[in-house]
Motif scaffolding. Structure first.
Motif, PDB file in Angstrom:
ATOM      1  N   ILE A 214     -31.666-111.823 -56.809  1.00 57.15           N
ATOM      2  CA  ILE A 214     -31.729-111.313 -58.018  1.00 57.15           C
ATOM      3  C   ILE A 214     -32.040-112.506 -59.166  1.00 57.15           C
ATOM      4  O   ILE A 214     -31.368-113.702 -58.985  1.00 57.15           O
ATOM      5  N   ALA A 215     -32.729-112.170 -59.836  1.00 62.05           N
ATOM      6  CA  ALA A 215     -33.447-113.181 -60.945  1.00 62.05           C
ATOM      7  C   ALA A 215     -32.267-113.151 -62.069  1.00 62.05           C
ATOM      8  O   ALA A 215     -32.067-112.044 -62.741  1.00 62.05           O
TER       9      ALA A 215
ATOM     10  N   GLU B 293     -26.177-111.477 -47.929  1.00 63.80           N
ATOM     11  CA  GLU B 293     -25.928-112.330 -49.177  1.00 63.80           C
ATOM     12  C   GLU B 293     -26.476-111.954 -50.236  1.00 63.80           C
ATOM     13  O   GLU B 293     -27.609-111.201 -50.361  1.00 63.80           O
ATOM     14  N   VAL B 294     -25.801-112.170 -51.337  1.00 65.40           N
ATOM     15  CA  VAL B 294     -26.553-112.050 -52.725  1.00 65.40           C
ATOM     16  C   VAL B 294     -27.124-113.500 -53.098  1.00 65.40           C
ATOM     17  O   VAL B 294     -26.526-114.623 -52.813  1.00 65.40           O
TER      18      VAL B 294
ATOM     19  N   ASP C  25     -43.070-121.963 -65.304  1.00 64.64           N
ATOM     20  CA  ASP C  25     -44.002-121.470 -64.543  1.00 64.64           C
ATOM     21  C   ASP C  25     -43.586-121.025 -63.145  1.00 64.64           C
ATOM     22  O   ASP C  25     -44.306-120.774 -62.248  1.00 64.64           O
ATOM     23  N   SER C  26     -42.138-121.211 -63.046  1.00 61.66           N
ATOM     24  CA  SER C  26     -41.527-120.612 -61.886  1.00 61.66           C
ATOM     25  C   SER C  26     -41.685-118.977 -61.784  1.00 61.66           C
ATOM     26  O   SER C  26     -41.832-118.343 -62.978  1.00 61.66           O
ATOM     27  N   PRO C  27     -41.798-118.505 -60.616  1.00 62.19           N
ATOM     28  CA  PRO C  27     -42.083-117.140 -60.322  1.00 62.19           C
ATOM     29  C   PRO C  27     -41.084-116.287 -61.116  1.00 62.19           C
ATOM     30  O   PRO C  27     -41.153-115.081 -61.703  1.00 62.19           O
ATOM     31  N   VAL C  28     -39.726-117.009 -61.060  1.00 59.59           N
ATOM     32  CA  VAL C  28     -38.682-116.258 -61.531  1.00 59.59           C
ATOM     33  C   VAL C  28     -38.760-116.135 -63.052  1.00 59.59           C
ATOM     34  O   VAL C  28     -38.334-115.268 -63.506  1.00 59.59           O
TER      35      VAL C  28
ATOM     36  N   HIS D 236     -34.964-108.967 -57.790  1.00 60.46           N
ATOM     37  CA  HIS D 236     -36.047-109.635 -57.729  1.00 60.46           C
ATOM     38  C   HIS D 236     -36.839-109.562 -56.418  1.00 60.46           C
ATOM     39  O   HIS D 236     -38.046-109.305 -56.207  1.00 60.46           O
ATOM     40  N   HIS D 237     -36.217-109.703 -55.174  1.00 65.86           N
ATOM     41  CA  HIS D 237     -36.784-109.569 -53.947  1.00 65.86           C
ATOM     42  C   HIS D 237     -35.661-109.029 -52.841  1.00 65.86           C
ATOM     43  O   HIS D 237     -34.495-109.297 -53.146  1.00 65.86           O
TER      44      HIS D 237
END
Ligand SMILES: C[C@@H](C(=O)O)C(=O)SCCNC(=O)CCNC(=O)[C@H](O)C(C)(C)COP(=O)(O)OP(=O)(O)OC[C@H]1O[C@@H](n2cnc3c(N)ncnc32)[C@H](O)[C@@H]1OP(=O)(O)O
Ligand SMILES: [Co+2]
Length: 134
Positions: A11-12, A53-54, A63-66, A78-79
Motif C-alpha cells: 500500500i503506497a 502481511e500489509v 523519483d521512487s516508484p512509490v 500499489h501491488h
C-alpha cells in the motif's frame, strides 16, 4: 509456477507514521518493523495478519516508484506480492508465456526476500511482485 501464499499487499502511503495511526492504532494490527530498501527507494512497514502481511510503502526519493505512483494515482493499493517456491523457475515460465517482466532477474526486497516484478500491462492492471523467502 507454484504460488505458495499471498506474501503481502503493498500500500503506497505518503507517510508511514501517519498511516500507522490507522493500521496500528485504530485497527490494532501490530507493525513488525520498519525497513528501508534503498534499491527500491522505499521505506517499508510490515504488519502481519495471519499468513499474509500489509506492507506500507513510503517513498524515500522523489523519483521512487512509490512517489510517482502517488503523484499519478494518489495513496492506495500499489501491488500484490505472491510468494513462489522457486523465483527463477517462475520468471522463466512467465517469460516463455510472453508475460512482460519488469525484472528478468531477482532483486532483493525487504526482509532479505528475493523479488521480481511483473508489469501491470500483462496482469490486467495490477502490479504483481513475485517473492521467494528462504
Ligand atoms: C520493498 C519491496 C518488497 O516488497 O520487498 C517492494 O515492494 S518495492 C515496491 C516499489 N518498487 C516497485 O514498484 C518496482 C516496480 N515498479 C516499476 O518498475 C514501475 O513503478 C512501473 C510499474 C513499471 C511503472 O513505471 P512508471 O511509473 O515509470 O510508468 P507509468 O507511470 O507510465 O506506468 C505505466 C503503466 O502502468 C500503470 N501503473 C504504474 N504503476 C502501477 C501500479 N502500481 N499498479 C497498477 N498499474 C500501475 C500506469 O497507470 C501506466 O498505465 P497506463 O499507461 O494505462 O496509464
Ligand atoms: Co512489496
Amino acid at each position: 509456477m507454484k504460488p505458495v501464499v499471498v506474501d503481502h499487499i503493498g500500500i503506497a502511503v505518503k507517510s508511514i507514521e501517519e498511516a500507522l495511526k490507522f493500521w496500528e492504532a485504530t485497527l490494532g494490527i501490530k507493525c513488525e518493523g520498519v525497513e528501508e530498501v534503498q534499491e527500491q527507494k522505499v521505506k517499508t512497514a510490515f504488519l502481519p495478519i495471519k499468513d499474509t502481511e500489509v506492507e506500507l510503502l513510503e517513498a524515500t526519493d522523489e523519483d521512487s516508484p512509490v512517489a510517482k505512483f502517488i503523484e499519478k494515482k494518489g495513496e492506495g493499493i500499489h501491488h500484490i506480492a505472491i510468494r513462489v517456491e522457486n523465483l527463477e523457475e517462475a520468471l522463466e515460465e512467465l517469460k516463455q508465456k510472453g508475460v512482460r517482466l519488469i525484472d528478468e532477474k531477482p532483486r532483493y526486497g525487504a526482509g532479505g526476500a528475493r523479488i521480481a516484478f511483473v508489469h501491470p500491462k500483462s496482469t490486467g492492471g495490477v502490479l504483481l511482485e513475485l517473492s521467494e523467502r528462504n
